[in-house]
Design a protein around this motif. Structure first.
Motif, PDB file in Angstrom:
ATOM      1  N   TYR A  54      29.679  23.248  81.266  1.00 49.42           N
ATOM      2  CA  TYR A  54      30.812  24.110  80.956  1.00 49.42           C
ATOM      3  C   TYR A  54      31.761  24.193  82.151  1.00 49.42           C
ATOM      4  CZ  TYR A  54      27.466  25.864  77.464  1.00 49.42           C
ATOM      5  OH  TYR A  54      26.547  25.974  76.458  1.00 49.42           O
ATOM      6  N   LYS A  55      33.037  24.292  81.861  1.00 51.33           N
ATOM      7  CA  LYS A  55      34.048  24.577  82.873  1.00 51.33           C
ATOM      8  C   LYS A  55      34.421  26.047  82.774  1.00 51.33           C
ATOM      9  CE  LYS A  55      38.577  23.118  84.621  1.00 51.33           C
ATOM     10  NZ  LYS A  55      39.730  22.190  84.416  1.00 51.33           N
ATOM     11  N   LEU A  56      34.468  26.744  83.915  1.00 49.46           N
ATOM     12  CA  LEU A  56      34.795  28.163  83.942  1.00 49.46           C
ATOM     13  C   LEU A  56      36.229  28.356  84.411  1.00 49.46           C
ATOM     14  CD1 LEU A  56      31.534  29.541  85.634  1.00 49.46           C
ATOM     15  CD2 LEU A  56      31.953  29.036  83.213  1.00 49.46           C
ATOM     16  N   MET A  64      29.266  25.426  85.129  1.00 45.54           N
ATOM     17  CA  MET A  64      27.902  25.825  84.801  1.00 45.54           C
ATOM     18  C   MET A  64      27.204  24.692  84.061  1.00 45.54           C
ATOM     19  SD  MET A  64      26.570  29.127  82.610  1.00 45.54           S
ATOM     20  CE  MET A  64      27.287  28.583  81.044  1.00 45.54           C
ATOM     21  N   LEU A  77      24.920  27.527  88.267  1.00 44.14           N
ATOM     22  CA  LEU A  77      26.282  28.020  88.147  1.00 44.14           C
ATOM     23  C   LEU A  77      26.952  28.105  89.508  1.00 44.14           C
ATOM     24  CD1 LEU A  77      27.610  30.809  85.909  1.00 44.14           C
ATOM     25  CD2 LEU A  77      28.029  30.990  88.346  1.00 44.14           C
ATOM     26  N   ALA A 135      34.143  30.185  79.439  1.00 45.87           N
ATOM     27  CA  ALA A 135      33.314  29.005  79.680  1.00 45.87           C
ATOM     28  C   ALA A 135      33.524  28.058  78.511  1.00 45.87           C
ATOM     29  CB  ALA A 135      31.852  29.389  79.811  1.00 45.87           C
TER      30      ALA A 135
END
Length: 295
Positions: A60-62, A80, A97, A283
């Protein structure tokens, strides 16, 4: 899919499990039973079981979603990686993370976490380890094992770190994967609310009170970005986590942390929004791959 204490604590999201987010959301309601709201009856094959959960790795990109007006935080970004593996007698999860938070003074705080668990498929045992760091230095280590006496019964957590202590778990406490399975079952059955203590090993104080608000069940979509989500129904949920004894004199309590997400029937969460109070981040899933099972 923790991130919920101070700026140096913005470093873990429940797998919710997973994580549960439900794995999460009112203190005075801790011992209240789940409340079912009117909804559409599930199909005959609607039950979600441990066997429905799929082993996978998701990245995931935050990105910053919003900040509190007048707050110190002005930016946040990170990444993450979350993994779930069927270990035959249980589920293993690992969540790594990294999050960088910028404040109005121009400072950058770089935080990271590495969180691993093994949870028995009967939902009664959880082994856990969590290491959090800020600016490259370790700020917290938590490890131990939680054991529940049985479904709906009390239990205890025996911590190995940061100190060898034991904390009781109230009757009705759920562990992360059990919480995920429970919320998916409820969503498919048309139920809308789950209030329960939840223990995931991210706090040295035992379980947190949680409230999960569920949306209606959504049928599988004909076209999805990731093959692992094909032919999978889903439900959106909002989970809030509360500290023990956090209710005010007026009987109200503000959650320490909230997360909204969409869970698919196989236990994969693709869209998340994590609200830490001063700021919130989205996310967004970048990749999703199946993992081979050892069974």
């Amino acid at each position: 899919m923790p991130l919920r204490d101070t700026m140096t604590g913005y470093a873990i999201i429940r797998p919710v499990a997973a994580l549960s987010l439900a794995a999460a959301l009112g203190l005075g309601l801790m011992m209240s039973p789940a409340v079912a709201q009117p909804g559409i009856a599930p199909a005959a094959n609607a039950q979600v079981s441990p066997q429905s959960m799929v082993s996978h790795r998701a990245a995931y990109k935050l990105n910053l979603d919003r900040v509190r007006q007048g707050g110190e935080v002005i930016g946040a970004e990170g990444a993450m990686l979350f993994e779930v593996l069927d270990a035959c007698d249980g589920w293993t999860t690992r969540q790594r993370l990294q999050l960088t938070v910028a404040d109005r003074a121009g400072s950058l705080v770089e935080t990271a976490s590495d969180y691993s668990t093994w949870e028995s498929k009967d939902g009664r045992r959880l082994r856990f380890t969590l290491t959090q760091s800020a600016q490259g230095a370790v700020t917290q280590r938590i490890s131990g094992e939680a054991v529940l006496k049985g479904a709906g019964q009390e239990g205890a957590v025996r911590y190995e770190s940061p100190a060898q202590t034991e904390v009781k778990l109230a009757p009705g406490t759920l562990l992360p994967m059990a919480h995920t399975i429970r919320t998916l079952e409820m969503a498919r059955a048309g139920e809308r609310l789950l209030v329960t203590p939840l223990f995931d090993g991210t706090s040295e104080d035992g379980a947190q009170d949680s409230t999960t608000i569920l949306s209606g069940w959504t049928a599988p979509k004909p076209a999805v970005r990731f093959p692992l989500l094909a032919n999978q129904g889903s439900a959106r949920m909002r989970i809030a986590f509360f500290g023990q004894n956090a209710a005010s004199a007026a009987g109200a309590a503000a959650p320490e942390y909230e997360v909204g997400l969409r869970y698919y029937a196989n236990g994969v969460a693709d869209e998340m929004n994590m609200d830490f109070g001063d700021f919130a981040v989205n996310a967004v899933m970048q990749s999703l791959d199946p993992l081979p099972s050892g069974c």
